[in-house]
Design a protein around this motif. Structure first.
Motif, short mmCIF file in Angstrom:
data_model
loop_
_atom_site.label_atom_id
_atom_site.label_comp_id
_atom_site.label_asym_id
_atom_site.label_seq_id
_atom_site.Cartn_x
_atom_site.Cartn_y
_atom_site.Cartn_z
N SER A 1 0.67 -1.16 -0.13
CA SER A 1 -0.30 -0.18 -0.42
C SER A 1 0.89 0.93 0.02
N HIS A 2 2.07 1.28 0.42
CA HIS A 2 2.82 2.40 0.71
C HIS A 2 3.28 2.65 -0.48
N GLU A 3 3.94 1.74 -1.19
CA GLU A 3 4.37 1.69 -2.78
C GLU A 3 3.29 1.74 -3.78
N GLY A 4 2.35 1.44 -3.41
CA GLY A 4 1.06 1.64 -4.24
C GLY A 4 0.95 3.47 -4.23
N HIS A 5 0.81 3.98 -2.72
CA HIS A 5 0.67 5.87 -2.82
C HIS A 5 1.89 5.97 -3.67
N VAL A 6 3.27 5.61 -3.52
CA VAL A 6 4.80 6.29 -3.70
C VAL A 6 4.01 5.93 -5.52
N ALA A 7 3.41 5.40 -5.92
CA ALA A 7 3.47 4.98 -7.60
C ALA A 7 2.64 5.95 -8.11
N ALA A 8 0.73 6.17 -7.39
CA ALA A 8 -0.05 6.96 -7.37
C ALA A 8 0.40 8.39 -7.71
N GLU A 9 1.52 8.57 -6.72
CA GLU A 9 1.84 10.56 -6.24
C GLU A 9 3.02 10.19 -7.35
N VAL A 10 3.62 9.54 -8.13
CA VAL A 10 4.48 10.04 -9.40
C VAL A 10 3.74 10.68 -10.85
N VAL A 11 3.23 9.46 -10.33
CA VAL A 11 1.79 9.30 -11.93
C VAL A 11 1.09 10.69 -11.81
N ALA A 12 1.17 11.70 -10.62
CA ALA A 12 0.78 13.06 -10.41
C ALA A 12 1.19 14.00 -10.52
N GLY A 13 2.69 13.27 -10.63
CA GLY A 13 3.39 14.54 -11.08
C GLY A 13 3.77 14.68 -10.38
N LYS A 14 4.01 14.09 -8.77
CA LYS A 14 5.85 14.24 -7.58
C LYS A 14 6.99 13.82 -7.53
N LYS A 15 7.11 13.94 -6.98
CA LYS A 15 8.91 13.62 -6.87
C LYS A 15 9.04 13.47 -6.04
N HIS A 16 7.91 11.88 -5.14
CA HIS A 16 8.00 10.94 -4.28
C HIS A 16 9.02 9.57 -4.49
N TYR A 17 9.36 9.20 -3.82
CA TYR A 17 10.14 8.10 -3.57
C TYR A 17 9.61 7.06 -1.97
N PHE A 18 9.98 5.45 -3.04
CA PHE A 18 9.78 4.73 -1.57
C PHE A 18 10.44 5.11 -0.46
N ASP A 19 10.63 5.14 0.17
CA ASP A 19 11.99 5.02 1.13
C ASP A 19 12.23 5.22 1.81
N PRO A 20 11.70 3.80 2.44
CA PRO A 20 11.69 3.81 4.58
C PRO A 20 12.71 3.12 4.75
N LYS A 21 12.66 3.33 6.57
CA LYS A 21 13.84 2.07 6.55
C LYS A 21 13.31 0.85 7.02
N CYS A 22 12.43 0.78 6.99
CA CYS A 22 12.06 -0.14 7.74
C CYS A 22 10.41 -0.60 7.45
N ILE A 23 10.80 -2.36 7.57
CA ILE A 23 9.35 -3.00 7.19
C ILE A 23 8.96 -3.84 8.58
N PRO A 24 7.91 -3.51 8.60
CA PRO A 24 7.96 -4.26 9.91
C PRO A 24 7.26 -6.07 9.65
N SER A 25 6.95 -6.84 10.14
CA SER A 25 6.69 -8.31 10.04
C SER A 25 5.85 -8.72 11.72
N VAL A 26 4.50 -9.30 10.48
CA VAL A 26 4.17 -10.23 12.23
C VAL A 26 3.75 -11.02 11.97
N ALA A 27 3.66 -12.03 12.30
CA ALA A 27 3.33 -13.31 12.76
C ALA A 27 2.04 -13.40 13.69
N TYR A 28 1.01 -13.56 13.00
CA TYR A 28 -0.03 -13.30 14.29
C TYR A 28 -0.81 -14.80 14.53
N THR A 29 0.13 -15.36 15.03
CA THR A 29 0.45 -16.72 16.29
C THR A 29 -0.13 -16.34 17.45
#
Lengths: 472, 574
Positions: free
Chosen positions: A323-351
């Motif tokens: 979803s974050h990548e989706g926002h970036v792609a959409a914003e770039v399409v809309a002419g914004k100079k955005h980048y996907f640049d997170p420092k971390c992406i969480p992982s969760v096992a809902y066990t």
């Protein structure tokens, strides 16, 4: 045959796709979304994250009710009405997907139902129930996701299921093998175990959830040793379908000598990207042999007007990354100079208990040669954990040794996934151990274990013996 | 058996001093001579060492406390069975060494109870970084000694590089290096521990009195804060062989360059990173103004603003054959393979060249230069000078007067007459900073390159005094022993090539000065005195000036004034 002209077409309506489409629409881009399902939301909403959480909720309450007998409250044996459980799960999904289609309408994002395939750099053809729709677009975002990996030696048998089949929950098998010790297999194993199945888990590597740190998984293993029969460093070499069950042959360290009979085999050995299923080559987009599509930090493929996001651009295959990548792609399409640049992406096992990690794991820290220090707060020292019988937990934080800056964290225990957010925010904001230790955490909470782990690093802890007491 | 002893403040110069740092913590094991606290008086800072090895049991002082001789700092458990040693004897000799730890000549502390109780045994002292002007967090670019080396007093120990100059930290005393506390690349400030030196006890007393009598500028009354202005070649040559790989050329002053601790891992939140991406800003280049150097949105914005407004300087091109345009939008230098034409050898620029190059380039490019040529009749002056030298020699004064000294006096006089020459353009370029002091920089040719030490208050000093000072700083410059402070604060520069030759040249103004006087070789010329030609000794003068500040008529008047003063020194008295 109908024809549509649009500024943006989004191929796939999973969390990545619909986020991209909605964001683009909100930025004034005329957007069409293509998905084979009638309901938006993709695997995540329909046959993934969300329905599994509904069932895990059921499993958790069953288990907690059982545990309560140790504290003097005994309920009767539970009885299960599978139709009703399924109904509950489906109602959760329906509520969410309805919400999505409502929001799509509100944003005037048109949903074309069917399978889309590129025919050129500006055209895509959608084959649906009502025939073929040709869409001419200026930009495209490929968000076609992934699907479960199937194994060649596994026979075609309705007793062999994948995660989708497991979520359908036709019945409760008395004995089920979970093939693959990753997050999806363990989550479904947790559900079926709570409903009464006997669960075996087989994993080819020497650790369940191989991406997580050993100490974290060790704590998890401790809590599930009475629930699951786990066979590590063991692989399945064959499955024979007989009338009375599926006979599975094992090989490896903990392999049973004889084939074992199961009522069900859940294959959960991973997911493969759907990059090859959309004829991206016809648009000139390069797809790797394994089905991934390579993109730059703006989610752009080698073709400048075509973007790709989510599972099919690479690991981790997680909805929140998409979803974050989706926002970036959409914003770039809309002419914004955005980048996907997170420092971390969480992982969760809902066990049960949950296992969650974000940022650098200790094994990655070692691999990368980082100068790090670990501070681990055991939940056995947490008042709240003791009070809610959740002492099987750990909060582990990884700090840069010199600066004290937090670079990673992992939690195993009840509600670990909910607690992880603070660590992720701390990493993104560049917080150090002192910042976290000086943040007043509510007492008594499980969440305060994060503050306490930071105090351990700082040498200011008082809730347990302080190994750094003399140095401070 | 262990016994508890009080740690008592030794003689610290008879006054109350302030504790500025605690060097130990309770429970820490310390060696004899290890520093317990650092104190600072109004003259110097010094470490108070402990007398014995042992374990610190308690500390009674904290940073900011005022202490004086005899106060109890705390208690320590001595490892030795012996009873507490007589404190005064031991500590007094320590106290003596303390001032030596701050071997900054300008702020020489009064050596307390000097040269008493000279101990005969060897002892170790801590050598710390002396006053290095306003600079803090200065890079160590070279270690000149290793553990076990024996050094003489004033030998260079380490080389520091600020954005203005490089300088060596000298040994306060002779001795043997016991341990090094720093390495190349470390950042140090005034007072940082550099190394420990084992000195012979007997030597220390003599060294102390020696350095106390060194005739250095004892009153730093006029010590203009080292401004943000870079002087062109302020770098003493290091006496040690340069074994280091050539260092990258220094980048011109940049607010976000320099002590960048981020090394790739930038302290910036996601929103700031997004903003930086939008502007294409490399966040490692941005100095964060937030807590713990966090880069904030404002920092990114001001970085962009600054980058857009600042003249692009490329040190690579400014010092030589770089092939970028140097930000001047000129054609890049063509690449030439010199080896095609014959044998070549590539020799790295000296450190001074690397440092001064970008400054010279900036001055050359940004200052509209005009050079005014003139001649001074120094026939009488030379006669007078030679007479005086003969007298000085007879009286064994040990001083030789050079023509340069008279030029300095003449220039100081002209500066008074034409104050525009004694000014600097303000940062905004909207006003002039007029100086009420007359410090003159002298360009000195050294083995390492051009350096410009400064003689202060030329207007107030006599010819002899200036001569002595000039001999002193010239020697220091040639030996690479000039300090950064020796090269700061000039108002005007004289560059004399008269000893070598030439008829005229166009010197580059040494910003922030607004003018520079070049002097070429004097020559006997026929001069018309109204009746006939007379042989007169003529000295060619080349006055370069910043035309933004000084116009041509003024420059001509200044130059006539200097020339007149040199022709007849009596005019200076008027």
């Amino acid at each position: 045959m109908s024809e549509i002209k649009t500024q943006l077409v989004v191929l796939g309506a999973g969390p990545g796709g619909y986020s991209a489409a909605f964001r683009a629409a909100d930025l004034g881009v005329d957007t069409v979304i293509i998905d084979a399902r009638e309901a938006l939301g993709g695997v995540c909403l329909n046959v993934g994250c969300i329905p599994s959480k509904a069932l895990l909720h059921v499993a958790k309450v069953i288990q907690e009710a059982k545990q309560l007998s140790a504290h003097g409250v005994t309920f009767g044996e539970p009885t299960f009405d599978l139709d009703k459980i399924r109904g509950w799960k489906d109602s959760v999904v329906e509520q969410l997907t309805k919400g999505l289609s409502g929001m799509a309408k509100m944003r005037k994002v048109k949903h074309v139902q069917g399978y889309g395939k590129f025919t050129g750099p500006n055209t895509i053809e959608v084959e649906g129930k009502d025939g073929i729709t040709t869409i001419t677009f200026d930009n495209a975002i490929i968000a076609a996701g992934s699907e479960p990996v199937s194994l060649p030696f596994v026979p075609k048998d309705e007793r062999v299921i994948d995660s989708t089949g497991a979520l359908e929950m036709r019945d409760i098998p008395s004995k089920m093998l979970v093939l693959g010790g990753g997050i999806i297999g363990l989550e479904m194993g947790t559900v079926y175990h709570a409903l009464g199945s006997k669960i075996d888990v087989v994993e080819f590597l020497d650790q369940l959830m191989p991406a997580a740190d050993k100490d974290i998984v060790k704590m998890y293993m401790k809590t599930i040793k009475n629930k699951f029969n786990t066979m590590l460093e063991t692989k399945v070499t064959g499955i024979e379908a007989k009338d009375d069950g599926l006979y599975v042959t094992f090989e490896g360290k903990q392999a049973p000598a004889e084939p074992v009979r199961y009522d069900r085999v859940l294959v959960a050995v991973g997911r493969k990207p759907n990059g090859s299923l959309v004829a991206a080559q016809k648009a000139g987009v390069t797809v790797t042999e394994r089905g991934f599509i390579e993109v730059d930090k703006q989610m752009r493929t080698n073709v400048s007007n075509i973007f790709a996001i989510g599972d099919l651009v690479g690991q981790p295959m997680l909805a929140h990354k998409a979803s974050h990548e989706g926002h970036v792609a959409a914003e770039v399409v809309a002419g914004k100079k955005h980048y996907f640049d997170p420092k971390c992406i969480p992982s969760v096992a809902y066990t049960e208990p949950e296992v969650a990690w974000v940022g650098v794991t200790e094994k990655e820290a070692i691999e990368q040669g980082l100068n790090y220090e670990v501070a681990t707060f055991p939940w056995a020292a947490s008042g709240r954990a003791i009070a809610c019988a959740a002492t099987d937990g750990l909060t582990k934080m990884i700090f840069e040794k010199d600066t004290g800056r937090i670079i990673g964290g992992a939690i195993v225990g009840t509600n670990a996934g909910e607690m992880l957010g603070e660590i992720g925010l701390a990493i993104e904001m560049g917080a150090d151990a002192e910042d976290i230790a000086l943040t007043v955490h509510a007492h008594p909470t499980l969440n305060e274990s994060i503050g306490l782990a930071a105090e351990l690093f700082e040498g200011s802890i008082t809730d347990m013996p302080n190994p750094k007491a003399k140095k401070k | 058996m262990a016994n508890l002893i009080d740690i008592i403040v030794p003689d610290v110069g008879g006054e109350e001093v302030e504790v500025i740092e605690l060097c130990v913590t309770v429970g820490e094991a310390v060696d004899a001579e290890a520093s317990i606290v650092t104190v600072e008086s109004d003259k110097a800072s010094m470490d108070i060492p402990c007398t014995d090895a042992g374990i610190i049991k308690s500390l009674k002082v904290k940073v900011g406390d005022k202490i004086k001789q005899g106060d109890v700092l705390g208690q320590m458990e001595s490892g030795a069975a012996a009873p507490e040693p007589e404190l005064p004897a031991a500590t007094e000799s320590q106290a003596e060494t303390a001032p030596a730890k701050a071997p900054e000549a300008a702020a020489k502390p009064e050596a307390p109870a000097n040269s008493t109780a000279a101990s005969t045994s060897s002892k170790t002292i801590d050598v710390t970084v002396p006053d290095i002007g306003d600079a803090t967090e200065v890079d160590i670019i070279e270690l000149l000694v290793a553990v076990g080396d024996t050094v003489e007093p004033e030998d260079g120990l380490i080389t520091l590089e600020t954005d203005k100059a490089t300088m060596d930290v000298p040994a306060p005393e002779g001795g043997k290096i016991v341990s090094l506390a720093v390495k190349v690349g470390d950042k140090v400030s005034k007072g940082s521990l550099v190394l420990t030196l084992e000195v012979a006890g007997a030597a220390s007393a003599s060294v102390d009195s020696d350095s106390a009598s060194t005739p250095v500028a004892a009153t730093p009354s006029i010590d203009p804060a080292p401004s943000a202005q870079a002087s062109p070649a302020p770098a003493p040559q290091t006496p040690a062989p340069q074994t280091q790989a050539p260092k990258a050329p220094p980048v011109p002053y940049h607010p976000s360059a320099g002590d960048n601790v981020n090394t790739g891992k930038v302290h910036a939140s996601p929103s700031v990173r997004r903003l930086a991406r939008e502007f294409g800003v490399d966040l490692t280049q941005v100095q964060g103004s937030g807590r713990k150097n966090r880069v904030q949105k404002d920092d990114v914005q001001s970085f962009v603003k600054y980058e857009l407004s600042r003249p692009k300087m490329n040190p690579g091109s400014s010092v030589g054959g770089g092939n970028t345009g140097g930000g001047l939008q000129v054609l890049a230098q063509p690449k030439v393979d010199f080896a095609k034409f014959g044998e070549i050898e590539e020799v790295p620029l000296t450190r001074i060249q690397k440092l001064s190059g970008p400054n010279l380039h900036r001055n050359w490019v940004t200052i509209p230069h005009v050079t005014q040529f003139d001649e001074a009749d120094i026939t009488d002056l030379e006669t007078f000078r030679k007479e005086q030298n003969a007298i000085a020699e007879k009286r064994k004064l040990g001083v030789k007067i050079t023509p340069l000294v008279f030029m300095m006096k003449a220039v100081a006089d002209a500066l008074k007459q034409y104050p525009a020459f004694n000014s600097s353009l303000s940062e905004s370029g909207e006003s002039l900073v007029m100086k009420k002091y007359y410090h003159i920089g002298i360009a000195v040719d050294t083995p390492g390159g051009l350096m410009v030490p400064v003689v202060r208050d030329v207007d107030k000093k006599g010819i002899m005094e200036i001569s002595r000072e000039l001999m002193d700083i010239s020697a220091k410059a040639r030996d690479g022993k000039l300090k950064a402070t020796d090269m700061q604060g000039s108002c005007f520069t004289i560059s004399s090539l008269g000893g070598i030759g030439g008829t005229a040249f166009t010197p580059i103004v040494n910003a922030p000065d607004v003018a520079i006087l070049g002097v070429s070789k004097s020559e006997m010329k026929p001069k018309w005195n109204g009746k006939d030609f007379e042989p007169r000794l003529m000295l060619p003068l080349s006055l370069s000036y910043d035309h933004r500040v000084i116009d041509g008529a003024l420059a001509a008047r200044f130059s006539v004034h200097v020339s007149g003063a040199l022709s007849d020194l009596r005019r200076i008295l008027l």
